[in-house]
Design a protein around this motif. Structure first.
Motif, short mmCIF file in Angstrom:
data_model
loop_
_atom_site.label_atom_id
_atom_site.label_comp_id
_atom_site.label_asym_id
_atom_site.label_seq_id
_atom_site.Cartn_x
_atom_site.Cartn_y
_atom_site.Cartn_z
N ASN A 292 -6.27 -15.31 -13.69
CA ASN A 292 -4.87 -15.74 -13.69
C ASN A 292 -4.34 -15.71 -15.12
O ASN A 292 -5.05 -15.31 -16.05
N GLN A 293 -3.11 -16.15 -15.29
CA GLN A 293 -2.46 -16.12 -16.61
C GLN A 293 -3.17 -17.00 -17.64
O GLN A 293 -2.98 -16.82 -18.84
N LYS A 294 -4.00 -17.93 -17.18
CA LYS A 294 -4.76 -18.80 -18.10
C LYS A 294 -6.12 -18.20 -18.46
O LYS A 294 -6.87 -18.79 -19.22
N GLY A 295 -6.43 -17.03 -17.88
CA GLY A 295 -7.72 -16.40 -18.13
C GLY A 295 -8.83 -16.93 -17.25
O GLY A 295 -9.99 -16.58 -17.43
N GLU A 296 -8.49 -17.76 -16.24
CA GLU A 296 -9.50 -18.30 -15.34
C GLU A 296 -9.93 -17.21 -14.35
O GLU A 296 -9.10 -16.51 -13.78
N LEU A 297 -11.23 -17.10 -14.15
CA LEU A 297 -11.78 -16.08 -13.25
C LEU A 297 -11.59 -16.52 -11.80
O LEU A 297 -12.07 -17.58 -11.39
N LEU A 298 -10.85 -15.70 -11.03
CA LEU A 298 -10.56 -16.02 -9.64
C LEU A 298 -11.47 -15.27 -8.67
O LEU A 298 -11.84 -15.80 -7.63
N ALA A 299 -11.81 -14.03 -9.01
CA ALA A 299 -12.64 -13.22 -8.12
C ALA A 299 -13.32 -12.11 -8.91
O ALA A 299 -12.84 -11.72 -9.98
N VAL A 300 -14.42 -11.63 -8.36
CA VAL A 300 -15.10 -10.46 -8.91
C VAL A 300 -15.32 -9.48 -7.76
O VAL A 300 -15.56 -9.89 -6.62
N MET A 301 -15.20 -8.20 -8.07
CA MET A 301 -15.39 -7.18 -7.05
C MET A 301 -16.16 -6.01 -7.66
O MET A 301 -15.99 -5.71 -8.84
N THR A 302 -16.99 -5.39 -6.86
CA THR A 302 -17.63 -4.14 -7.25
C THR A 302 -17.08 -3.05 -6.35
O THR A 302 -16.71 -3.31 -5.20
N GLY A 303 -16.98 -1.87 -6.89
CA GLY A 303 -16.44 -0.76 -6.11
C GLY A 303 -17.27 0.50 -6.29
O GLY A 303 -17.62 0.87 -7.40
N LEU A 304 -17.57 1.12 -5.17
CA LEU A 304 -18.25 2.42 -5.16
C LEU A 304 -17.29 3.41 -4.53
O LEU A 304 -16.67 3.11 -3.50
N ALA A 305 -17.13 4.55 -5.15
CA ALA A 305 -16.18 5.55 -4.66
C ALA A 305 -16.88 6.88 -4.43
O ALA A 305 -18.01 7.10 -4.86
N TYR A 306 -16.15 7.77 -3.75
CA TYR A 306 -16.65 9.12 -3.49
C TYR A 306 -15.63 10.12 -4.01
O TYR A 306 -14.45 10.06 -3.66
N ARG A 307 -16.09 11.02 -4.88
CA ARG A 307 -15.22 12.05 -5.44
C ARG A 307 -15.22 13.27 -4.51
O ARG A 307 -16.27 13.85 -4.23
N LEU A 308 -14.02 13.62 -4.04
CA LEU A 308 -13.87 14.79 -3.19
C LEU A 308 -13.84 16.05 -4.04
O LEU A 308 -13.63 15.99 -5.25
N LYS A 309 -13.99 17.18 -3.41
CA LYS A 309 -13.88 18.45 -4.13
C LYS A 309 -12.43 18.89 -4.12
O LYS A 309 -12.07 19.95 -3.62
N GLN A 310 -11.57 18.03 -4.67
CA GLN A 310 -10.13 18.29 -4.68
C GLN A 310 -9.53 17.72 -5.96
O GLN A 310 -9.76 16.56 -6.30
#
Length: 137
Positions: free
Chosen positions: A111-129
């Motif tokens: 948030n605007q105070k720098g408090e940690l609200l959530a953490v997420m990890t993301g895995l993606a797939y790169r297309l041949k495009q």
């Protein structure tokens, strides 16, 4: 059009909730929104889906910054603290592994105070495009 402009214009759901990319660099992106009444759940705090969508928008900025169309295939989010009405929430995504097919990212929501609200990890797939844009920002 820049990548930032393209994603802000074409991610219709993120746009509909007021989420906006504010920064995109190679391997880093930031998205922000202000928590309004429409973002609150029945408990009166920011709906988790709002934080997820904001995180996913930042993730899209990083995943696509290399010019190849890349789609998320697995995201895990952990909520640590509730967002409140009026909070400015910020999702910052950092690419941890720039794999040619399966890039992996870390997203932190504060948030605007720098408090940690959530953490997420993301895995993606790169297309041949190609995913063409003029510049990142």
């Amino acid at each position: 059009m820049t990548l930032l402009e393209t994603l802000n214009a074409n991610d219709h759901f993120a746009h509909s909730i007021g989420a906006q990319l504010t920064e995109v660099r190679e391997g880093y992106a930031k998205a922000e929104l202000t928590v309004e009444e429409q973002h609150l759940n029945a408990a009166g705090v920011c709906q988790g889906g709002v934080m997820y969508t904001l995180s996913d928008l930042a993730f899209a900025g990083v995943a696509n910054c290399h010019g190849t169309l890349t789609l998320g295939i697995n995201n895990t989010i952990t909520f640590l603290k509730s967002g409140q009405l009026g909070d400015r929430i910020i999702a910052e995504c950092t690419e941890l592994h720039d794999h040619h097919k399966l890039p992996y990212c870390d997203i932190r929501v504060t948030n605007q105070k720098g408090e940690l609200l959530a953490v997420m990890t993301g895995l993606a797939y790169r297309l041949k495009q190609d995913y063409p844009f003029e510049a990142l920002m």
